[in-house]
Design a protein around this motif. Sequence first.
Motif, PDB file in Angstrom:
ATOM      1  N   LEU A   1       4.658 -24.706 -23.463  1.00  0.00           N
ATOM      2  CA  LEU A   1       5.571 -25.581 -22.729  1.00  0.00           C
ATOM      3  C   LEU A   1       6.502 -24.790 -21.807  1.00  0.00           C
ATOM      4  O   LEU A   1       6.933 -25.293 -20.767  1.00  0.00           O
ATOM      5  N   VAL A   2       6.816 -23.545 -22.196  1.00  0.00           N
ATOM      6  CA  VAL A   2       7.734 -22.753 -21.367  1.00  0.00           C
ATOM      7  C   VAL A   2       7.121 -22.425 -20.002  1.00  0.00           C
ATOM      8  O   VAL A   2       7.847 -22.113 -19.055  1.00  0.00           O
ATOM      9  N   ILE A   3       5.798 -22.518 -19.906  1.00  0.00           N
ATOM     10  CA  ILE A   3       5.135 -22.253 -18.626  1.00  0.00           C
ATOM     11  C   ILE A   3       5.462 -23.349 -17.611  1.00  0.00           C
ATOM     12  O   ILE A   3       5.332 -23.147 -16.394  1.00  0.00           O
ATOM     13  N   LEU A   4       5.925 -24.511 -18.103  1.00  0.00           N
ATOM     14  CA  LEU A   4       6.340 -25.584 -17.197  1.00  0.00           C
ATOM     15  C   LEU A   4       7.445 -25.141 -16.244  1.00  0.00           C
ATOM     16  O   LEU A   4       7.654 -25.756 -15.199  1.00  0.00           O
ATOM     17  N   LEU A   5       8.158 -24.093 -16.601  1.00  0.00           N
ATOM     18  CA  LEU A   5       9.218 -23.580 -15.737  1.00  0.00           C
ATOM     19  C   LEU A   5       8.698 -23.257 -14.338  1.00  0.00           C
ATOM     20  O   LEU A   5       9.446 -23.326 -13.358  1.00  0.00           O
ATOM     21  N   PHE A   6       7.410 -22.937 -14.231  1.00  0.00           N
ATOM     22  CA  PHE A   6       6.849 -22.559 -12.935  1.00  0.00           C
ATOM     23  C   PHE A   6       6.696 -23.737 -11.981  1.00  0.00           C
ATOM     24  O   PHE A   6       6.431 -23.522 -10.793  1.00  0.00           O
TER      25      PHE A   6
END
Length: 436
Positions: free
Chosen positions: A220-225
């Motif tokens: 989910l932290v990849i959503l930051l991109f």
Amino acid sequence: MYTVPAICILYIICIPTFKNHDELYHWYRGYEVSIGRLATGVEGDILGTEMPENISKPTTKDWTKITYKNVIEYMNLGLETEKQTILYSETSAVYSFIQYLPQGIGIFIARLFTDKVLLLAYGGRIVNMLVSLIFIYFAIKKIPFGKKIILLMSYLPIAIEGFTSLSPDAMTISVAFLYISYILSLTFDTRNNIIGKKQIIILTILSIIVALCKIVYIPLVILLFIIPKEKFKNEKKVNTIIFIILIAFAINFIWLGISSIYLSKFREGDSLVQVKSLLIHPIRYIQNCLYTLNLNGSSYITTMFGERLGWGELISVHSIVPYTLFIMAIYITISDKSIKEKFDVYQNLIIIFVIVSIIALIFTSLYVQWTTCESDSIAGIQGRYFIPILPLIMIEIGNKVKIITQYKEEKGIKLIGITGIILQILVISQIIICHL
């Protein structure tokens, strides 16, 4: 939204203690945290924490047969703290203490006023519920579009079961919803043109919590991109995001190192065999995944939308509940004009990658931890594991699929509320019948 707390209170009252998914072990883990033990005790080959013996007494009988009569029978049981024993929370021991802070705080507060075991458990349930509902409230408030999707997800019976029990699912689901909402807010809210220190701190804290909830949701932290680079000062998007991701991963791996002792005791050598099998025979593993989806795919959807509740799936809910909620979710998603064509190609690829990665990790973790060697299908997968990413899936569907409708926003919200209440009446009546 205001009806959800009332429904949650009814769940707390109607589902007896320790009848929710793995609630016995979550009770032990929550009590550990309430006395300041952030990690389960380890002494040689003995795993567990010294706790009052009486906290296990209401659960010593066959948990499948716990009824309201058993709750009444043990309601006056005191802690008797002088009688201590070592209790082990088994699979819950691997979970981070972060997921048990609400339960631990609730138990701690309740202990200031009473020594009754079941009242302490209800104290943990209540604070767990309050924290979850606060996160859900802010998730609905912050998300720039798709508010009805988050609202409907909060009506799912299996989600409400998590919110109203001692389960860490409450933290996992509600924080995931808030995290997705906050990122979408920063991405599309024109009032927040620049991401400053405050937003970075919030993103870092939420990323850490998401990473500590369960490792399968760490993508989910990849959503930051998906956040545009123009939102960052001096357009230092990549540096800031990598910094946040590295912190989240580092803290997750630190906890994995701490909890590895508990994981190594679970299924002993089978997990290592499964990992080797996956690496040596990746094609066979993919076949197992596809076979499992073909075998159980429909049950994942129905259980995710509320077909079965309780530890061991003991409460069978009328089929009208999951199918109605599923149809409502699809209709509300594809008819919401505010979601249409929100993401560009790059953002779509990031979101799809996150969804697929999390699903793959769910299958892989259950393959390693729960599936017996040489099995053709993967065991232990449940529909509730997909709820944290369900809003993301629905928003991605709504972004692509179009339907023309004349209904107004207010009518949609009223429809969710009225239908949700009617369906919950059916669910609660079934819960009561199962425990009389």
